[in-house]
Design a protein around this motif. Sequence first.
Motif, PDB file in Angstrom:
ATOM      1  N   PRO A  94       0.779  -1.244   0.000  1.00 36.54           N
ATOM      2  CA  PRO A  94       0.000   0.000   0.000  1.00 36.54           C
ATOM      3  C   PRO A  94       0.814   1.300   0.000  1.00 36.54           C
ATOM      4  CG  PRO A  94      -1.071  -1.593   1.386  1.00 36.54           C
ATOM      5  CD  PRO A  94       0.218  -2.235   0.938  1.00 36.54           C
ATOM      6  N   LEU A  95       1.885   1.383   0.787  1.00 34.90           N
ATOM      7  CA  LEU A  95       2.652   2.637   0.806  1.00 34.90           C
ATOM      8  C   LEU A  95       3.272   2.909  -0.568  1.00 34.90           C
ATOM      9  CD1 LEU A  95       3.770   5.089   2.245  1.00 34.90           C
ATOM     10  CD2 LEU A  95       5.689   3.699   3.038  1.00 34.90           C
ATOM     11  N   ALA A  96       3.768   1.840  -1.206  1.00 36.73           N
ATOM     12  CA  ALA A  96       4.367   2.015  -2.535  1.00 36.73           C
ATOM     13  C   ALA A  96       3.291   2.425  -3.544  1.00 36.73           C
ATOM     14  CB  ALA A  96       5.048   0.721  -2.968  1.00 36.73           C
ATOM     15  N   VAL A  97       2.087   1.831  -3.441  1.00 42.92           N
ATOM     16  CA  VAL A  97       0.992   2.215  -4.348  1.00 42.92           C
ATOM     17  C   VAL A  97       0.660   3.689  -4.133  1.00 42.92           C
ATOM     18  CG1 VAL A  97      -1.414   1.816  -5.017  1.00 42.92           C
ATOM     19  CG2 VAL A  97       0.015  -0.121  -4.358  1.00 42.92           C
ATOM     20  N   ALA A  98       0.581   4.102  -2.865  1.00 43.94           N
ATOM     21  CA  ALA A  98       0.250   5.503  -2.557  1.00 43.94           C
ATOM     22  C   ALA A  98       1.316   6.433  -3.137  1.00 43.94           C
ATOM     23  CB  ALA A  98       0.132   5.689  -1.046  1.00 43.94           C
ATOM     24  N   ARG A  99       2.579   6.024  -3.049  1.00 45.90           N
ATOM     25  CA  ARG A  99       3.657   6.864  -3.601  1.00 45.90           C
ATOM     26  C   ARG A  99       3.560   6.944  -5.123  1.00 45.90           C
ATOM     27  NH1 ARG A  99       8.355   4.845   0.288  1.00 45.90           N
ATOM     28  NH2 ARG A  99       8.208   6.513   1.821  1.00 45.90           N
ATOM     29  N   LEU A 100       3.237   5.803  -5.749  1.00 52.25           N
ATOM     30  CA  LEU A 100       3.103   5.802  -7.218  1.00 52.25           C
ATOM     31  C   LEU A 100       1.945   6.704  -7.636  1.00 52.25           C
ATOM     32  CD1 LEU A 100       3.642   1.974  -7.856  1.00 52.25           C
ATOM     33  CD2 LEU A 100       5.187   3.814  -8.551  1.00 52.25           C
ATOM     34  N   LEU A 101       0.815   6.574  -6.911  1.00 52.71           N
ATOM     35  CA  LEU A 101      -0.352   7.403  -7.247  1.00 52.71           C
ATOM     36  C   LEU A 101      -0.017   8.884  -7.039  1.00 52.71           C
ATOM     37  CD1 LEU A 101      -3.206   5.249  -5.644  1.00 52.71           C
ATOM     38  CD2 LEU A 101      -2.823   5.616  -8.087  1.00 52.71           C
ATOM     39  N   HIS A 102       0.746   9.159  -5.978  1.00 53.02           N
ATOM     40  CA  HIS A 102       1.152  10.540  -5.703  1.00 53.02           C
ATOM     41  C   HIS A 102       1.958  11.098  -6.879  1.00 53.02           C
ATOM     42  CE1 HIS A 102       3.612  13.480  -3.026  1.00 53.02           C
ATOM     43  NE2 HIS A 102       2.563  14.067  -3.548  1.00 53.02           N
ATOM     44  N   ALA A 103       2.892  10.271  -7.396  1.00 47.80           N
ATOM     45  CA  ALA A 103       3.721  10.711  -8.530  1.00 47.80           C
ATOM     46  C   ALA A 103       2.851  10.956  -9.768  1.00 47.80           C
ATOM     47  CB  ALA A 103       4.792   9.673  -8.818  1.00 47.80           C
ATOM     48  N   VAL A 104       1.854  10.085  -9.993  1.00 50.10           N
ATOM     49  CA  VAL A 104       0.950  10.264 -11.146  1.00 50.10           C
ATOM     50  C   VAL A 104       0.157  11.558 -10.971  1.00 50.10           C
ATOM     51  CG1 VAL A 104      -1.108   9.333 -12.281  1.00 50.10           C
ATOM     52  CG2 VAL A 104       0.784   7.811 -11.697  1.00 50.10           C
ATOM     53  N   ILE A 105      -0.290  11.806  -9.738  1.00 53.60           N
ATOM     54  CA  ILE A 105      -1.085  13.006  -9.448  1.00 53.60           C
ATOM     55  C   ILE A 105      -0.267  14.276  -9.722  1.00 53.60           C
ATOM     56  CG2 ILE A 105      -2.009  14.312  -7.479  1.00 53.60           C
ATOM     57  CD1 ILE A 105      -2.958  11.544  -6.444  1.00 53.60           C
ATOM     58  N   GLU A 106       1.025  14.217  -9.392  1.00 59.99           N
ATOM     59  CA  GLU A 106       1.868  15.394  -9.645  1.00 59.99           C
ATOM     60  C   GLU A 106       1.977  15.675 -11.135  1.00 59.99           C
ATOM     61  OE1 GLU A 106       5.400  14.794  -7.258  1.00 59.99           O
ATOM     62  OE2 GLU A 106       4.486  16.142  -5.762  1.00 59.99           O
ATOM     63  N   ARG A 107       1.924  14.615 -11.945  1.00 63.25           N
ATOM     64  CA  ARG A 107       1.978  14.803 -13.410  1.00 63.25           C
ATOM     65  C   ARG A 107       0.637  15.254 -13.981  1.00 63.25           C
ATOM     66  NH1 ARG A 107       5.182  10.109 -16.639  1.00 63.25           N
ATOM     67  NH2 ARG A 107       7.190  10.378 -15.650  1.00 63.25           N
ATOM     68  N   GLU A 108      -0.443  14.694 -13.422  1.00 63.38           N
ATOM     69  CA  GLU A 108      -1.761  14.868 -14.044  1.00 63.38           C
ATOM     70  C   GLU A 108      -2.603  16.003 -13.456  1.00 63.38           C
ATOM     71  OE1 GLU A 108      -2.841  13.361 -16.656  1.00 63.38           O
ATOM     72  OE2 GLU A 108      -1.460  11.700 -16.894  1.00 63.38           O
ATOM     73  N   ASN A 109      -2.279  16.412 -12.242  1.00 65.62           N
ATOM     74  CA  ASN A 109      -3.040  17.478 -11.554  1.00 65.62           C
ATOM     75  C   ASN A 109      -4.558  17.280 -11.511  1.00 65.62           C
ATOM     76  OD1 ASN A 109      -0.987  19.230 -10.723  1.00 65.62           O
ATOM     77  ND2 ASN A 109      -0.682  19.803 -12.873  1.00 65.62           N
ATOM     78  N   PRO A 110      -5.031  16.150 -11.033  1.00 64.74           N
ATOM     79  CA  PRO A 110      -6.489  15.971 -10.931  1.00 64.74           C
ATOM     80  C   PRO A 110      -7.032  16.779  -9.748  1.00 64.74           C
ATOM     81  CG  PRO A 110      -5.384  14.123  -9.915  1.00 64.74           C
ATOM     82  CD  PRO A 110      -4.294  15.006 -10.473  1.00 64.74           C
ATOM     83  N   GLN A 111      -8.348  16.975  -9.745  1.00 69.52           N
ATOM     84  CA  GLN A 111      -8.996  17.655  -8.618  1.00 69.52           C
ATOM     85  C   GLN A 111      -9.547  16.644  -7.618  1.00 69.52           C
ATOM     86  OE1 GLN A 111      -9.683  21.295  -7.983  1.00 69.52           O
ATOM     87  NE2 GLN A 111      -7.709  20.900  -8.935  1.00 69.52           N
TER      88      GLN A 111
END
Length: 249
Positions: A94-111
């Motif tokens: 889970p922590l690694a998934v959260a970090r990956l999602l965080h990195a995607v969010i930084e690229r994609e800027n979702p609301q």
Amino acid sequence: MKIVVAVKRVVDSNVKPRVRVDQTGVDMTNVKMSMNPFDEIAVEEAVRLKEAGVATEVIAVSAGVAQAQETLRTALAIGADRAILIESNEEIQPLAVARLLHAVIERENPQLVILGKQAIDDDSNQTGQMLAALTGWPQATFAAKVDLVGGAALVCREVDGGSETVSLSLPAVITTDLRLNEPRYVTLPSIMKAKKKPLQTLAPGELGVDVTPRLKTLKVVEPPRRAAGVRVPDVQTLLDKLKTEARVI
Ligand code: AMP
């Protein structure tokens, strides 16, 4: 408004998992895999927000083996616009998934990011909460109803003995509970259409995330078998047995 939805490929909920003989984990040989049921609800909610004209794009993201592409195609068939697979053969905790999602969010800027409240294989119930901590965004877990009004998300949450409604400023993280919606049936035309939608594959390294597991599974065992029941001849015998033999819980 962009919405990112996290989807995990798990053993299908109708399959009875079998533990490997060496007790190192669940036997995955020839087992039917599907999208985590809470993630189906997450995709459905995001797609409904797009259909209602509130969201403009829905991006489904999965971390896992190459076959998770099938799960992402299902998300695209439900109505997501594009998908991202972060491919790895390692177990991604889970922590690694959260970090990956965080990195995607930084690229994609979702609301908005919508996840399931838990994955039915590891039952961790951690990823959404960890993602909210990493992003510093407000979170509403166990969502039973979501309304986006004037830059805020009004979320009705299932709590002990009732429900609670909270208001979150966007961007925010929401995790889904069962009552949020009933995911649609995926039709053949939508499956065909989904084949043409974009699916990008990234490696964890490209996102700068080390997915090395931090926990080591020591042992997995099946639950103890239930003892066989007995048939009683009449109601009176049942009542007698309940009085004398039933254990107080
Ligand atoms: P968990 O914290 O493992 O119970 O998972 C909670 C939610 O996080 C799931 O319902 C998914 O929405 C998301 N999630 C967990 N693992 C993954 C993964 N490997 N890929 C994408 N999303 C995931």
